[in-house]
Design a protein around this motif. Structure first.
Motif, PDB file in Angstrom:
ATOM      1  N   VAL A  68       0.444  -9.038  -0.515  1.00  0.00           N
ATOM      2  CA  VAL A  68       0.551  -7.617  -0.188  1.00  0.00           C
ATOM      3  C   VAL A  68       1.171  -6.938  -1.404  1.00  0.00           C
ATOM      4  O   VAL A  68       2.261  -7.302  -1.829  1.00  0.00           O
ATOM      5  N   GLU A  69       0.448  -5.957  -1.965  1.00  0.00           N
ATOM      6  CA  GLU A  69       0.966  -5.279  -3.152  1.00  0.00           C
ATOM      7  C   GLU A  69       0.713  -3.781  -3.059  1.00  0.00           C
ATOM      8  O   GLU A  69      -0.242  -3.330  -2.444  1.00  0.00           O
ATOM      9  N   LYS A  70       1.601  -3.044  -3.693  1.00  0.00           N
ATOM     10  CA  LYS A  70       1.503  -1.586  -3.714  1.00  0.00           C
ATOM     11  C   LYS A  70       0.658  -1.184  -4.919  1.00  0.00           C
ATOM     12  O   LYS A  70       0.902  -1.615  -6.038  1.00  0.00           O
ATOM     13  N   THR A  71      -0.349  -0.341  -4.668  1.00  0.00           N
ATOM     14  CA  THR A  71      -1.183   0.190  -5.745  1.00  0.00           C
ATOM     15  C   THR A  71      -1.126   1.711  -5.694  1.00  0.00           C
ATOM     16  O   THR A  71      -0.526   2.290  -4.794  1.00  0.00           O
ATOM     17  N   LYS A  72      -1.793   2.353  -6.641  1.00  0.00           N
ATOM     18  CA  LYS A  72      -1.780   3.823  -6.654  1.00  0.00           C
ATOM     19  C   LYS A  72      -2.574   4.415  -5.488  1.00  0.00           C
ATOM     20  O   LYS A  72      -2.325   5.540  -5.075  1.00  0.00           O
ATOM     21  N   ASP A  73      -3.520   3.651  -4.925  1.00  0.00           N
ATOM     22  CA  ASP A  73      -4.337   4.134  -3.809  1.00  0.00           C
ATOM     23  C   ASP A  73      -3.729   3.848  -2.442  1.00  0.00           C
ATOM     24  O   ASP A  73      -4.153   4.413  -1.448  1.00  0.00           O
ATOM     25  N   GLY A  74      -2.766   2.945  -2.397  1.00  0.00           N
ATOM     26  CA  GLY A  74      -2.154   2.591  -1.130  1.00  0.00           C
ATOM     27  C   GLY A  74      -1.628   1.176  -1.161  1.00  0.00           C
ATOM     28  O   GLY A  74      -1.254   0.652  -2.207  1.00  0.00           O
ATOM     29  N   LEU A  75      -1.638   0.541  -0.019  1.00  0.00           N
ATOM     30  CA  LEU A  75      -1.143  -0.821   0.119  1.00  0.00           C
ATOM     31  C   LEU A  75      -2.341  -1.761   0.182  1.00  0.00           C
ATOM     32  O   LEU A  75      -3.215  -1.606   1.032  1.00  0.00           O
ATOM     33  N   LEU A  76      -2.382  -2.724  -0.715  1.00  0.00           N
ATOM     34  CA  LEU A  76      -3.517  -3.634  -0.820  1.00  0.00           C
ATOM     35  C   LEU A  76      -3.127  -4.994  -0.261  1.00  0.00           C
ATOM     36  O   LEU A  76      -2.125  -5.583  -0.687  1.00  0.00           O
ATOM     37  N   VAL A  77      -3.904  -5.472   0.696  1.00  0.00           N
ATOM     38  CA  VAL A  77      -3.683  -6.791   1.302  1.00  0.00           C
ATOM     39  C   VAL A  77      -4.822  -7.684   0.835  1.00  0.00           C
ATOM     40  O   VAL A  77      -5.985  -7.427   1.148  1.00  0.00           O
ATOM     41  N   ARG A  78      -4.478  -8.721   0.098  1.00  0.00           N
ATOM     42  CA  ARG A  78      -5.482  -9.661  -0.414  1.00  0.00           C
ATOM     43  C   ARG A  78      -5.496 -10.920   0.456  1.00  0.00           C
ATOM     44  O   ARG A  78      -4.473 -11.568   0.626  1.00  0.00           O
ATOM     45  N   TRP A 127       9.133  -0.485   5.325  1.00  0.00           N
ATOM     46  CA  TRP A 127       8.117  -0.796   6.329  1.00  0.00           C
ATOM     47  C   TRP A 127       8.167  -2.290   6.612  1.00  0.00           C
ATOM     48  O   TRP A 127       8.366  -3.091   5.708  1.00  0.00           O
ATOM     49  N   ASP A 128       7.950  -2.661   7.863  1.00  0.00           N
ATOM     50  CA  ASP A 128       7.763  -4.059   8.244  1.00  0.00           C
ATOM     51  C   ASP A 128       6.284  -4.217   8.556  1.00  0.00           C
ATOM     52  O   ASP A 128       5.764  -3.575   9.474  1.00  0.00           O
ATOM     53  N   ILE A 129       5.611  -5.065   7.788  1.00  0.00           N
ATOM     54  CA  ILE A 129       4.178  -5.260   7.983  1.00  0.00           C
ATOM     55  C   ILE A 129       3.949  -6.628   8.619  1.00  0.00           C
ATOM     56  O   ILE A 129       4.529  -7.625   8.197  1.00  0.00           O
ATOM     57  N   THR A 130       3.155  -6.635   9.680  1.00  0.00           N
ATOM     58  CA  THR A 130       2.794  -7.868  10.385  1.00  0.00           C
ATOM     59  C   THR A 130       1.274  -7.931  10.435  1.00  0.00           C
ATOM     60  O   THR A 130       0.627  -7.015  10.945  1.00  0.00           O
ATOM     61  N   ILE A 131       0.729  -9.016   9.896  1.00  0.00           N
ATOM     62  CA  ILE A 131      -0.722  -9.178   9.867  1.00  0.00           C
ATOM     63  C   ILE A 131      -1.072 -10.406  10.694  1.00  0.00           C
ATOM     64  O   ILE A 131      -0.773 -11.536  10.310  1.00  0.00           O
ATOM     65  N   ASN A 132      -1.680 -10.169  11.857  1.00  0.00           N
ATOM     66  CA  ASN A 132      -2.225 -11.234  12.701  1.00  0.00           C
ATOM     67  C   ASN A 132      -3.695 -11.345  12.352  1.00  0.00           C
ATOM     68  O   ASN A 132      -4.440 -10.391  12.531  1.00  0.00           O
ATOM     69  N   GLN A 139      -5.539 -19.396  13.887  1.00  0.00           N
ATOM     70  CA  GLN A 139      -4.748 -18.169  14.017  1.00  0.00           C
ATOM     71  C   GLN A 139      -3.653 -18.200  12.956  1.00  0.00           C
ATOM     72  O   GLN A 139      -2.940 -19.189  12.828  1.00  0.00           O
ATOM     73  N   PHE A 140      -3.512 -17.091  12.194  1.00  0.00           N
ATOM     74  CA  PHE A 140      -2.518 -17.012  11.141  1.00  0.00           C
ATOM     75  C   PHE A 140      -1.684 -15.748  11.309  1.00  0.00           C
ATOM     76  O   PHE A 140      -2.122 -14.776  11.913  1.00  0.00           O
ATOM     77  N   LEU A 141      -0.489 -15.785  10.739  1.00  0.00           N
ATOM     78  CA  LEU A 141       0.416 -14.643  10.818  1.00  0.00           C
ATOM     79  C   LEU A 141       1.140 -14.491   9.492  1.00  0.00           C
ATOM     80  O   LEU A 141       1.599 -15.468   8.901  1.00  0.00           O
ATOM     81  N   HIS A 142       1.223 -13.244   9.037  1.00  0.00           N
ATOM     82  CA  HIS A 142       1.970 -12.911   7.822  1.00  0.00           C
ATOM     83  C   HIS A 142       2.912 -11.780   8.145  1.00  0.00           C
ATOM     84  O   HIS A 142       2.485 -10.736   8.643  1.00  0.00           O
ATOM     85  N   LYS A 143       4.205 -11.981   7.855  1.00  0.00           N
ATOM     86  CA  LYS A 143       5.213 -10.927   8.059  1.00  0.00           C
ATOM     87  C   LYS A 143       5.895 -10.680   6.733  1.00  0.00           C
ATOM     88  O   LYS A 143       6.208 -11.615   6.000  1.00  0.00           O
ATOM     89  N   GLU A 144       6.130  -9.389   6.468  1.00  0.00           N
ATOM     90  CA  GLU A 144       6.786  -9.031   5.220  1.00  0.00           C
ATOM     91  C   GLU A 144       7.478  -7.686   5.382  1.00  0.00           C
ATOM     92  O   GLU A 144       7.001  -6.821   6.107  1.00  0.00           O
ATOM     93  N   LYS A 145       8.582  -7.532   4.692  1.00  0.00           N
ATOM     94  CA  LYS A 145       9.284  -6.252   4.633  1.00  0.00           C
ATOM     95  C   LYS A 145       9.029  -5.664   3.258  1.00  0.00           C
ATOM     96  O   LYS A 145       9.251  -6.344   2.257  1.00  0.00           O
ATOM     97  N   ILE A 146       8.544  -4.427   3.238  1.00  0.00           N
ATOM     98  CA  ILE A 146       8.242  -3.794   1.962  1.00  0.00           C
ATOM     99  C   ILE A 146       8.943  -2.446   1.887  1.00  0.00           C
ATOM    100  O   ILE A 146       9.241  -1.827   2.904  1.00  0.00           O
ATOM    101  N   VAL A 147       9.215  -2.018   0.682  1.00  0.00           N
ATOM    102  CA  VAL A 147       9.751  -0.671   0.444  1.00  0.00           C
ATOM    103  C   VAL A 147       8.677   0.068  -0.320  1.00  0.00           C
ATOM    104  O   VAL A 147       8.299  -0.315  -1.414  1.00  0.00           O
ATOM    105  N   TYR A 148       8.172   1.124   0.299  1.00  0.00           N
ATOM    106  CA  TYR A 148       7.066   1.865  -0.292  1.00  0.00           C
ATOM    107  C   TYR A 148       7.574   3.117  -0.955  1.00  0.00           C
ATOM    108  O   TYR A 148       8.473   3.759  -0.527  1.00  0.00           O
TER     109      TYR A 148
END
Length: 148
Positions: A68-78, A127-132, A139-148
């Motif tokens: 999960v990375e911050k770009t100029k267009d928004g938040l990019l989830v790879r 922001w707290d991002i949770t990706i199910n 089934q996979f889960l990714h949790k991360e805390k980001i500062v935007y």
């Protein structure tokens, strides 16, 4: 009237207790402070916590880590390149601890191996991002805390 030491100490204790009670009452009745639970279905979510742990462990052991990375267009989830993006389904949940009215969920529908969350949906701050996400039966889960 002369005040002795005992009376002075008692008056000091009473004034200190009144001072503390004033702030307790003021903060509990203040409309600016939100005293809700973190989530609406807190106890129901707590019961499903072991499934979350299993999904996070599955992501770690199957090399299904997301970036999960911050770009100029928004938040990019790879998503991992070794998984076919056409078979990936799931949900992205963004939770704002300071204001629940900014929380939102996005379904995962990919046309390539990454997902872009537009910049106009994200307010500066934590922001707290949770990706199910699911690939086939896994089934996979990714949790991360980001500062935007």
């Amino acid at each position: 009237m002369k005040i002795n030491w005992g009376t002075g100490i008692v008056l000091a204790f009473i004034s200190f207790i009144a001072f503390i009670l004033y702030f307790v009452v003021r903060m509990s009745t203040d409309d600016r402070a939100n005293h809700d639970l973190v989530t609406e279905a807190y106890y129901k979510k707590e019961l499903a916590y072991q499934a979350e742990i299993d999904a996070q462990n599955a992501a770690a052991t199957n090399s299904a880590q997301l970036i999960v990375e911050k770009t100029k267009d928004g938040l990019l989830v790879r998503f991992p390149e070794n998984y076919n993006y056409k078979h990936i389904t799931g949900n992205v949940s963004l939770y704002r601890p300071s204001n629940r009215h900014l929380d939102f969920n996005l379904p995962i529908s990919l046309s390539n191996s990454h997902l872009l969350i537009p910049d106009n949906r994200l307010v500066d701050g934590r922001w707290d991002i949770t990706i199910n996400w699911k690939h086939g039966k896994d089934q996979f889960l990714h949790k991360e805390k980001i500062v935007y």
